[in-house]
Design a protein around this motif. Structure first.
Motif, PDB file in Angstrom:
ATOM      1  N   GLU A  44       0.823  -1.210   0.000  1.00  0.00           N
ATOM      2  CA  GLU A  44       0.000   0.000   0.000  1.00  0.00           C
ATOM      3  C   GLU A  44       0.855   1.257   0.000  1.00  0.00           C
ATOM      4  OE1 GLU A  44      -3.160   0.024  -0.518  1.00  0.00           O
ATOM      5  OE2 GLU A  44      -3.584  -2.069  -0.205  1.00  0.00           O
ATOM      6  N   PRO A  45       0.562   2.252  -0.794  1.00  0.00           N
ATOM      7  CA  PRO A  45      -0.442   2.312  -1.852  1.00  0.00           C
ATOM      8  C   PRO A  45       0.100   1.806  -3.193  1.00  0.00           C
ATOM      9  CG  PRO A  45       0.569   4.452  -1.656  1.00  0.00           C
ATOM     10  CD  PRO A  45       1.235   3.541  -0.627  1.00  0.00           C
ATOM     11  N   TYR A  46       1.145   0.987  -3.146  1.00  0.00           N
ATOM     12  CA  TYR A  46       1.817   0.506  -4.351  1.00  0.00           C
ATOM     13  C   TYR A  46       1.357  -0.900  -4.709  1.00  0.00           C
ATOM     14  CZ  TYR A  46       4.678   4.308  -2.707  1.00  0.00           C
ATOM     15  OH  TYR A  46       5.086   5.538  -2.246  1.00  0.00           O
ATOM     16  N   ALA A  47       1.313  -1.168  -6.004  1.00  0.00           N
ATOM     17  CA  ALA A  47       1.017  -2.509  -6.492  1.00  0.00           C
ATOM     18  C   ALA A  47       1.963  -2.798  -7.647  1.00  0.00           C
ATOM     19  CB  ALA A  47      -0.442  -2.616  -6.946  1.00  0.00           C
ATOM     20  N   PHE A  48       2.279  -4.056  -7.842  1.00  0.00           N
ATOM     21  CA  PHE A  48       3.198  -4.485  -8.888  1.00  0.00           C
ATOM     22  C   PHE A  48       2.455  -5.448  -9.798  1.00  0.00           C
ATOM     23  CE2 PHE A  48       6.613  -2.696  -6.485  1.00  0.00           C
ATOM     24  CZ  PHE A  48       6.233  -2.877  -5.159  1.00  0.00           C
ATOM     25  N   ARG A  49       2.520  -5.181 -11.094  1.00  0.00           N
ATOM     26  CA  ARG A  49       1.901  -6.105 -12.039  1.00  0.00           C
ATOM     27  C   ARG A  49       2.927  -6.450 -13.107  1.00  0.00           C
ATOM     28  NH1 ARG A  49       0.679  -3.789 -16.666  1.00  0.00           N
ATOM     29  NH2 ARG A  49       0.443  -1.538 -16.747  1.00  0.00           N
ATOM     30  N   PRO A  50       2.896  -7.686 -13.595  1.00  0.00           N
ATOM     31  CA  PRO A  50       3.878  -8.103 -14.601  1.00  0.00           C
ATOM     32  C   PRO A  50       3.827  -7.208 -15.841  1.00  0.00           C
ATOM     33  CG  PRO A  50       2.717 -10.004 -13.736  1.00  0.00           C
ATOM     34  CD  PRO A  50       2.003  -8.784 -13.210  1.00  0.00           C
ATOM     35  N   LEU A  51       4.987  -6.916 -16.367  1.00  0.00           N
ATOM     36  CA  LEU A  51       5.100  -6.124 -17.586  1.00  0.00           C
ATOM     37  C   LEU A  51       4.419  -6.864 -18.732  1.00  0.00           C
ATOM     38  CD1 LEU A  51       6.422  -3.606 -18.932  1.00  0.00           C
ATOM     39  CD2 LEU A  51       8.369  -5.093 -19.464  1.00  0.00           C
ATOM     40  N   ALA A  52       3.680  -6.124 -19.551  1.00  0.00           N
ATOM     41  CA  ALA A  52       3.006  -6.686 -20.724  1.00  0.00           C
ATOM     42  C   ALA A  52       3.350  -5.835 -21.939  1.00  0.00           C
ATOM     43  CB  ALA A  52       1.494  -6.698 -20.502  1.00  0.00           C
ATOM     44  N   ALA A  53       3.164  -6.407 -23.111  1.00  0.00           N
ATOM     45  CA  ALA A  53       3.476  -5.689 -24.358  1.00  0.00           C
ATOM     46  C   ALA A  53       2.736  -4.353 -24.438  1.00  0.00           C
ATOM     47  CB  ALA A  53       3.141  -6.563 -25.562  1.00  0.00           C
TER      48      ALA A  53
ATOM     49  N   ALA B 240       9.718 -13.889 -19.567  1.00  0.00           N
ATOM     50  CA  ALA B 240      10.986 -14.639 -19.512  1.00  0.00           C
ATOM     51  C   ALA B 240      11.253 -15.090 -18.081  1.00  0.00           C
ATOM     52  CB  ALA B 240      12.132 -13.770 -20.007  1.00  0.00           C
ATOM     53  N   ALA B 241      11.987 -16.168 -17.941  1.00  0.00           N
ATOM     54  CA  ALA B 241      12.310 -16.683 -16.609  1.00  0.00           C
ATOM     55  C   ALA B 241      13.527 -15.982 -16.005  1.00  0.00           C
ATOM     56  CB  ALA B 241      12.566 -18.180 -16.686  1.00  0.00           C
ATOM     57  N   SER B 242      14.423 -15.451 -16.834  1.00  0.00           N
ATOM     58  CA  SER B 242      15.681 -14.910 -16.339  1.00  0.00           C
ATOM     59  C   SER B 242      15.535 -13.583 -15.597  1.00  0.00           C
ATOM     60  CB  SER B 242      16.673 -14.734 -17.492  1.00  0.00           C
ATOM     61  OG  SER B 242      16.121 -13.847 -18.467  1.00  0.00           O
ATOM     62  N   VAL B 243      14.643 -12.731 -16.048  1.00  0.00           N
ATOM     63  CA  VAL B 243      14.413 -11.426 -15.430  1.00  0.00           C
ATOM     64  C   VAL B 243      12.907 -11.219 -15.347  1.00  0.00           C
ATOM     65  CG1 VAL B 243      14.759  -8.927 -15.624  1.00  0.00           C
ATOM     66  CG2 VAL B 243      16.566 -10.482 -16.383  1.00  0.00           C
ATOM     67  N   SER B 244      12.444 -10.819 -14.181  1.00  0.00           N
ATOM     68  CA  SER B 244      11.020 -10.541 -13.988  1.00  0.00           C
ATOM     69  C   SER B 244      10.822  -9.032 -13.970  1.00  0.00           C
ATOM     70  CB  SER B 244      10.537 -11.130 -12.663  1.00  0.00           C
ATOM     71  OG  SER B 244      10.718 -12.526 -12.654  1.00  0.00           O
ATOM     72  N   CYS B 245       9.986  -8.532 -14.869  1.00  0.00           N
ATOM     73  CA  CYS B 245       9.749  -7.095 -15.008  1.00  0.00           C
ATOM     74  C   CYS B 245       8.331  -6.755 -14.567  1.00  0.00           C
ATOM     75  CB  CYS B 245       9.933  -6.663 -16.461  1.00  0.00           C
ATOM     76  SG  CYS B 245      11.591  -6.951 -17.110  1.00  0.00           S
ATOM     77  N   PHE B 246       8.202  -5.624 -13.895  1.00  0.00           N
ATOM     78  CA  PHE B 246       6.915  -5.204 -13.365  1.00  0.00           C
ATOM     79  C   PHE B 246       6.704  -3.707 -13.573  1.00  0.00           C
ATOM     80  CE2 PHE B 246       8.250  -8.845 -10.945  1.00  0.00           C
ATOM     81  CZ  PHE B 246       7.095  -9.604 -10.810  1.00  0.00           C
ATOM     82  N   MET B 247       5.451  -3.356 -13.765  1.00  0.00           N
ATOM     83  CA  MET B 247       5.043  -1.965 -13.696  1.00  0.00           C
ATOM     84  C   MET B 247       4.670  -1.733 -12.239  1.00  0.00           C
ATOM     85  SD  MET B 247       5.400  -0.733 -16.725  1.00  0.00           S
ATOM     86  CE  MET B 247       4.465   0.800 -16.774  1.00  0.00           C
TER      87      MET B 247
END
Length: 170
Positions: free
Chosen positions: A5-14, A49-56
């Motif tokens: 809170e108040p932050y959220a992380f979601r996986p990066l998408a195209a 990808a499995a090597s690096v996890s990217c999030f917004m």
């Protein structure tokens, strides 16, 4: 969706790439992330990808930053050798310049690092350029400790670490 809170992380998408392209062109990001097209291509490569996890990173439901984590156990960068098993490297930036310098960076990093510790990470490394006083100050506020200057595959860096605390409840 994980929240700090108040932050959220979601996986990066195209669908996020145009916004990232815009942020990477901003002076405050470009100075440390270099060539925007090259940085964006790397981010795109790591979607799913499995090597690096990217999030917004979202603040109150709105995208405002980017963060990525890489498992460094099999890293081939000599400057990172000798780290304990379970070490992750993170990189991030706040894309909206008006939100930089307001305490959001350390706050969302703490939440993100807590998630990594909950998943078994033992140490989290950051490697800001030694001249990036703004980032170093933010990492220090988030609890990172300096390990010393080195030269990584990406250039000069100040290695900083945040270690899992035994009393963490993750």
């Amino acid at each position: 969706m994980p929240k700090a809170e108040p932050y959220a992380f979601r996986p990066l998408a195209a669908v996020d790439l145009p916004l990232l392209a815009k942020w990477l062109e901003c002076r405050h990001v470009r100075r440390w992330w270099g060539n925007p097209a090259k940085a964006l291509a790397s981010m795109e490569e790591h979607i799913d990808a499995a090597s690096v996890s990217c999030f917004m990173v979202m603040l109150d439901g709105k995208d405002f930053a980017f963060i990525q984590a890489a498992d460094l156990d099999d890293e081939d960068d000599e400057a990172l050798a000798g780290q304990p098993k379970g070490t992750y490297g993170i990189d991030q930036f706040i894309g909206i310049e008006e939100l930089a310098g307001k305490g959001h960076g350390p706050a969302f990093m703490i939440g993100f690092c807590d998630m990594l510790f909950a998943k078994g990470a033992q140490r989290i490394l950051v490697d800001p350029h030694p001249d990036n006083a703004f980032a170093i100050r933010a990492y220090t506020k988030a609890g990172f400790q300096g390990l010393g200057e080195t030269t990584t595959n990406y250039g000069r860096a100040l290695l900083m670490a945040l270690d899992r605390q035994e009393n963490n409840t993750q």
